[in-house]
Scaffold this motif. Structure first.
Motif, PDB file in Angstrom:
ATOM      1  N   GLY A 147      54.156  51.800  19.968  1.00  0.00           N
ATOM      2  CA  GLY A 147      52.825  51.864  19.374  1.00  0.00           C
ATOM      3  C   GLY A 147      52.244  53.249  19.387  1.00  0.00           C
ATOM      4  O   GLY A 147      51.674  53.719  18.383  1.00  0.00           O
ATOM      5  N   ALA A 148      52.377  53.953  20.522  1.00  0.00           N
ATOM      6  CA  ALA A 148      51.803  55.299  20.620  1.00  0.00           C
ATOM      7  C   ALA A 148      52.527  56.272  19.708  1.00  0.00           C
ATOM      8  O   ALA A 148      51.887  57.115  19.043  1.00  0.00           O
ATOM      9  CB  ALA A 148      51.873  55.772  22.072  1.00  0.00           C
ATOM     10  N   HIS A 167      51.473  72.486  26.391  1.00  0.00           N
ATOM     11  CA  HIS A 167      52.292  72.371  25.181  1.00  0.00           C
ATOM     12  C   HIS A 167      52.744  70.925  24.981  1.00  0.00           C
ATOM     13  O   HIS A 167      52.909  70.176  25.939  1.00  0.00           O
ATOM     14  CB  HIS A 167      53.520  73.286  25.263  1.00  0.00           C
ATOM     15  CG  HIS A 167      53.180  74.736  25.457  1.00  0.00           C
ATOM     16  ND1 HIS A 167      52.628  75.521  24.478  1.00  0.00           N
ATOM     17  CD2 HIS A 167      53.322  75.540  26.564  1.00  0.00           C
ATOM     18  CE1 HIS A 167      52.444  76.753  24.938  1.00  0.00           C
ATOM     19  NE2 HIS A 167      52.850  76.791  26.218  1.00  0.00           N
ATOM     20  N   GLU A 168      52.955  70.578  23.717  1.00  0.00           N
ATOM     21  CA  GLU A 168      53.500  69.282  23.363  1.00  0.00           C
ATOM     22  C   GLU A 168      55.014  69.295  23.520  1.00  0.00           C
ATOM     23  O   GLU A 168      55.640  70.362  23.682  1.00  0.00           O
ATOM     24  CB  GLU A 168      53.136  68.919  21.922  1.00  0.00           C
ATOM     25  CG  GLU A 168      51.661  68.681  21.693  1.00  0.00           C
ATOM     26  CD  GLU A 168      51.233  67.296  22.147  1.00  0.00           C
ATOM     27  OE1 GLU A 168      52.126  66.494  22.504  1.00  0.00           O
ATOM     28  OE2 GLU A 168      50.025  67.027  22.159  1.00  0.00           O
ATOM     29  N   LEU A 169      55.621  68.126  23.450  1.00  0.00           N
ATOM     30  CA  LEU A 169      57.082  68.011  23.567  1.00  0.00           C
ATOM     31  C   LEU A 169      57.779  68.784  22.467  1.00  0.00           C
ATOM     32  O   LEU A 169      58.861  69.346  22.673  1.00  0.00           O
ATOM     33  CB  LEU A 169      57.492  66.527  23.524  1.00  0.00           C
ATOM     34  CG  LEU A 169      58.980  66.228  23.613  1.00  0.00           C
ATOM     35  CD1 LEU A 169      59.567  66.730  24.931  1.00  0.00           C
ATOM     36  CD2 LEU A 169      59.241  64.733  23.472  1.00  0.00           C
ATOM     37  N   ASP A 177      54.370  74.595  18.094  1.00  0.00           N
ATOM     38  CA  ASP A 177      53.291  73.978  18.855  1.00  0.00           C
ATOM     39  C   ASP A 177      52.185  73.427  17.950  1.00  0.00           C
ATOM     40  O   ASP A 177      51.054  73.235  18.388  1.00  0.00           O
ATOM     41  CB  ASP A 177      52.700  75.002  19.833  1.00  0.00           C
ATOM     42  CG  ASP A 177      52.041  74.330  21.025  1.00  0.00           C
ATOM     43  OD1 ASP A 177      52.345  73.147  21.254  1.00  0.00           O
ATOM     44  OD2 ASP A 177      51.241  74.978  21.717  1.00  0.00           O
ATOM     45  N   SER A 178      52.538  73.167  16.698  1.00  0.00           N
ATOM     46  CA  SER A 178      51.534  72.681  15.756  1.00  0.00           C
ATOM     47  C   SER A 178      51.351  71.175  15.904  1.00  0.00           C
ATOM     48  O   SER A 178      52.211  70.468  16.440  1.00  0.00           O
ATOM     49  CB  SER A 178      51.947  73.001  14.316  1.00  0.00           C
ATOM     50  OG  SER A 178      53.141  72.296  13.987  1.00  0.00           O
ATOM     51  N   ASP A 179      50.214  70.678  15.406  1.00  0.00           N
ATOM     52  CA  ASP A 179      49.960  69.233  15.445  1.00  0.00           C
ATOM     53  C   ASP A 179      50.952  68.465  14.579  1.00  0.00           C
ATOM     54  O   ASP A 179      51.336  67.337  14.906  1.00  0.00           O
ATOM     55  CB  ASP A 179      48.532  68.947  14.974  1.00  0.00           C
ATOM     56  CG  ASP A 179      47.498  69.430  15.982  1.00  0.00           C
ATOM     57  OD1 ASP A 179      47.892  69.704  17.134  1.00  0.00           O
ATOM     58  OD2 ASP A 179      46.315  69.521  15.609  1.00  0.00           O
ATOM     59  N   THR A 180      51.376  69.090  13.479  1.00  0.00           N
ATOM     60  CA  THR A 180      52.337  68.418  12.599  1.00  0.00           C
ATOM     61  C   THR A 180      53.666  68.206  13.313  1.00  0.00           C
ATOM     62  O   THR A 180      54.261  67.122  13.258  1.00  0.00           O
ATOM     63  CB  THR A 180      52.560  69.242  11.328  1.00  0.00           C
ATOM     64  OG1 THR A 180      51.311  69.412  10.657  1.00  0.00           O
ATOM     65  CG2 THR A 180      53.556  68.554  10.410  1.00  0.00           C
ATOM     66  N   ALA A 181      54.139  69.244  13.991  1.00  0.00           N
ATOM     67  CA  ALA A 181      55.402  69.110  14.722  1.00  0.00           C
ATOM     68  C   ALA A 181      55.282  68.062  15.825  1.00  0.00           C
ATOM     69  O   ALA A 181      56.187  67.246  16.037  1.00  0.00           O
ATOM     70  CB  ALA A 181      55.805  70.460  15.315  1.00  0.00           C
ATOM     71  N   ALA A 182      54.137  68.083  16.530  1.00  0.00           N
ATOM     72  CA  ALA A 182      53.945  67.091  17.591  1.00  0.00           C
ATOM     73  C   ALA A 182      53.925  65.679  17.029  1.00  0.00           C
ATOM     74  O   ALA A 182      54.501  64.746  17.607  1.00  0.00           O
ATOM     75  CB  ALA A 182      52.646  67.397  18.344  1.00  0.00           C
ATOM     76  N   LEU A 187      56.470  60.499  16.243  1.00  0.00           N
ATOM     77  CA  LEU A 187      56.853  59.462  15.278  1.00  0.00           C
ATOM     78  C   LEU A 187      58.321  59.088  15.432  1.00  0.00           C
ATOM     79  O   LEU A 187      58.688  57.900  15.383  1.00  0.00           O
ATOM     80  CB  LEU A 187      56.571  59.954  13.857  1.00  0.00           C
ATOM     81  CG  LEU A 187      56.929  58.969  12.727  1.00  0.00           C
ATOM     82  CD1 LEU A 187      56.078  57.705  12.831  1.00  0.00           C
ATOM     83  CD2 LEU A 187      56.739  59.640  11.366  1.00  0.00           C
ATOM     84  N   ALA A 188      59.175  60.094  15.632  1.00  0.00           N
ATOM     85  CA  ALA A 188      60.598  59.811  15.827  1.00  0.00           C
ATOM     86  C   ALA A 188      60.825  58.992  17.090  1.00  0.00           C
ATOM     87  O   ALA A 188      61.608  58.029  17.109  1.00  0.00           O
ATOM     88  CB  ALA A 188      61.379  61.122  15.902  1.00  0.00           C
ATOM     89  N   LEU A 189      60.116  59.366  18.168  1.00  0.00           N
ATOM     90  CA  LEU A 189      60.246  58.590  19.407  1.00  0.00           C
ATOM     91  C   LEU A 189      59.742  57.167  19.220  1.00  0.00           C
ATOM     92  O   LEU A 189      60.318  56.201  19.752  1.00  0.00           O
ATOM     93  CB  LEU A 189      59.472  59.280  20.527  1.00  0.00           C
ATOM     94  CG  LEU A 189      60.027  60.634  20.996  1.00  0.00           C
ATOM     95  CD1 LEU A 189      59.111  61.240  22.060  1.00  0.00           C
ATOM     96  CD2 LEU A 189      61.435  60.478  21.549  1.00  0.00           C
ATOM     97  N   GLY A 190      58.649  57.012  18.480  1.00  0.00           N
ATOM     98  CA  GLY A 190      58.127  55.671  18.224  1.00  0.00           C
ATOM     99  C   GLY A 190      59.093  54.822  17.423  1.00  0.00           C
ATOM    100  O   GLY A 190      59.239  53.616  17.679  1.00  0.00           O
ATOM    101  N   ILE A 191      59.767  55.434  16.448  1.00  0.00           N
ATOM    102  CA  ILE A 191      60.740  54.682  15.644  1.00  0.00           C
ATOM    103  C   ILE A 191      61.916  54.243  16.511  1.00  0.00           C
ATOM    104  O   ILE A 191      62.391  53.100  16.419  1.00  0.00           O
ATOM    105  CB  ILE A 191      61.212  55.546  14.452  1.00  0.00           C
ATOM    106  CG1 ILE A 191      60.065  55.764  13.463  1.00  0.00           C
ATOM    107  CG2 ILE A 191      62.401  54.885  13.761  1.00  0.00           C
ATOM    108  CD1 ILE A 191      60.401  56.711  12.332  1.00  0.00           C
ATOM    109  N   VAL A 192      62.389  55.165  17.368  1.00  0.00           N
ATOM    110  CA  VAL A 192      63.488  54.803  18.268  1.00  0.00           C
ATOM    111  C   VAL A 192      63.075  53.653  19.187  1.00  0.00           C
ATOM    112  O   VAL A 192      63.829  52.683  19.401  1.00  0.00           O
ATOM    113  CB  VAL A 192      63.929  56.022  19.101  1.00  0.00           C
ATOM    114  CG1 VAL A 192      64.917  55.608  20.191  1.00  0.00           C
ATOM    115  CG2 VAL A 192      64.545  57.078  18.199  1.00  0.00           C
TER     116      VAL A 192
END
Length: 434
Positions: A147-148, A167-169, A177-182, A187-192
């Motif tokens: 969900g997150a 810093h973000e992951l 370190d942009s919001d888009t990259a984060a 999103l990839a982790l959420g899909i997995v």
């Protein structure tokens, strides 16, 4: 006690197991609820047992201990219901030790403490908290990750500004370190997490329920096996006793009476020999006829004990001879190996013999079919199927030899199924383990 060897209809198909989203939701509900249920059970049982042990020097301590064991029983019953309702798995209830009607008050109170299954329920109340916590943690963590990760792009804007050096992951993965990259990384982790969610929650549910099944239902399977073995032993004894009574009655009413008459005829012929040789010869002829009939009846009785052809030439030849003598035309298919255990061959022979006897006497059928087949697996089954186009209505309660077949098959761990609606056809299906 339920007799597993006899049913009057074919077994109903198993309920369809849920799949897809419903399966995931049921596994999730079971795993998430495992922790609060296990925690409540742990607290109640531990507190009660501790209090009972502490008061064991007093009379009331025994009553408190018995209450704790009964609470554990209730928890075990709830867990079996949860397993069956939410996971669709069988969770049978063992037979608990029960007090006898003439037991006194204290013996009744001590009965739960003398029951092994009750203490297994107590063990489950203690260790179930461990697997319940693991199942709860895994399920909540995976749902949270899915969900997150999938919604991170939406609620990222509501997060406070990061402090310098935070810093973000995505930054540590070399994506900036942009919001888009984060958002993309989350999103990839959420899909997995979403893709693996069904397997994870299934594993969590099975982790908790498998231990519950071992502690709460394994003795029920053992009790059922013991009951089946005892039922087979009792059925074998009853079948043997009934066969001996029938044999004694048949010998008394048949060959014994003929031998008595034969003795009298021979005595009369001896007295007539000097005075009236012609009447003596006629009496001797009658005695010979009685002797032939007695021999034929004894052979028939011996076939009922152990058919000579079955012993000498095997099951297939004995069945072919029996089918050839049937008064109802029979279409047959005999496909059995040349060597089967003697008790299996005898059971198959008598199943076919009794079934054809019922067809001839009671069904009013114009034709019948007999199929005797054996699967090719080691330690498999011999299947006997007898079908006729008669009037139907056969039922073990009506006798017709089906009750005797039930006993004979139970004695060899076999099963018997009968489908015989009014108007027919009648199908008898017996399976005998090799």
């Amino acid at each position: 006690m339920t007799d597993p060897s006899m049913t009057t209809t074919y077994p109903l198909p198993m309920a369809r197991q849920p799949h897809g989203v419903r399966r995931v939701l049921l596994d999730t509900g079971y795993s998430v609820s495992a922790f609060p249920v296990a925690l409540a059970a742990f607290v109640l049982v531990v507190v009660d047992l501790a209090l009972g042990i502490g008061l064991s020097v007093l009379i009331g301590g025994v009553l408190v201990l018995s209450l704790g064991v009964l609470i554990a029983r209730g928890v075990a019953r709830l867990e079996r219901i949860r397993i069956q309702a939410m996971l669709g798995r069988e969770a049978t209830t063992p037979a608990y030790l029960r007090a006898r009607p003439d037991d006194g008050f204290w013996r009744r109170q001590l009965t739960p403490l003398r029951d092994p299954q009750s203490w297994l329920d107590v063990v489950w109340s203690l260790v179930g908290l461990v697997t319940g916590t693991i199942a709860f943690a895994l399920t909540v963590a995976w749902w949270a990750a899915a969900g997150a990760g999938l919604t991170y792009w939406f609620w990222l804007r509501f997060l406070p500004e990061r402090e310098p050096g935070d810093h973000e992951l995505a930054y540590y993965l070399g994506l900036g370190d942009s919001d888009t990259a984060a958002s993309l990384v989350q999103l990839a982790l959420g899909i997995v997490a979403l893709v693996t969610l069904p397997w994870v929650v299934r594993f969590a549910a099975l982790l908790h329920s498998s231990l519950a099944t071992v502690l709460l239902s394994s003795r029920a399977e053992l009790q059922q096996e013991v009951a089946r073995v005892e039922g087979g032993r009792d059925a074998a004894r009853m079948a043997e006793a009934e066969s001996l009574r029938r044999l004694e009655r048949d010998i008394h009413d048949g060959p014994q009476q003929r031998l008595v008459r034969l003795t009298m005829d021979l005595g009369r012929a001896k007295r007539q020999m000097d005075q009236d040789p012609e009447r003596a010869a006629s009496t001797i002829d009658e005695a010979l006829s009685q002797a032939r009939e007695t021999v034929a009846e004894l052979r028939s009785l011996s076939r009922g004990i152990a058919p000579p052809l079955l012993v000498d030439r095997g099951l297939a030849a004995a069945l072919e001879e029996m089918l050839a003598q049937s008064v109802v035309p029979v279409e047959s298919r005999i496909d059995v190996p040349p060597q089967l255990p003697p008790h299996v061959e005898t059971a198959v022979y008598f199943v076919v013999a009794e079934a054809l006897t019922n067809v001839a006497k009671h069904s009013g059928a114009a034709s019948a079919s007999v199929s005797v087949t054996a699967d090719g697996t080691q330690g498999g089954w011999v299947e006997v199927r007898v079908e006729d186009d008669g009037v139907g209505g056969a039922h073990p309660a009506k006798g017709l030899g089906l009750a005797g077949l039930r006993q004979r098959l139970t004695a060899v761990d076999g099963t018997l199924e009968v489908s015989s609606p009014e108007g027919g056809p009648t199908v008898l299906l017996a399976r005998i383990p090799r």
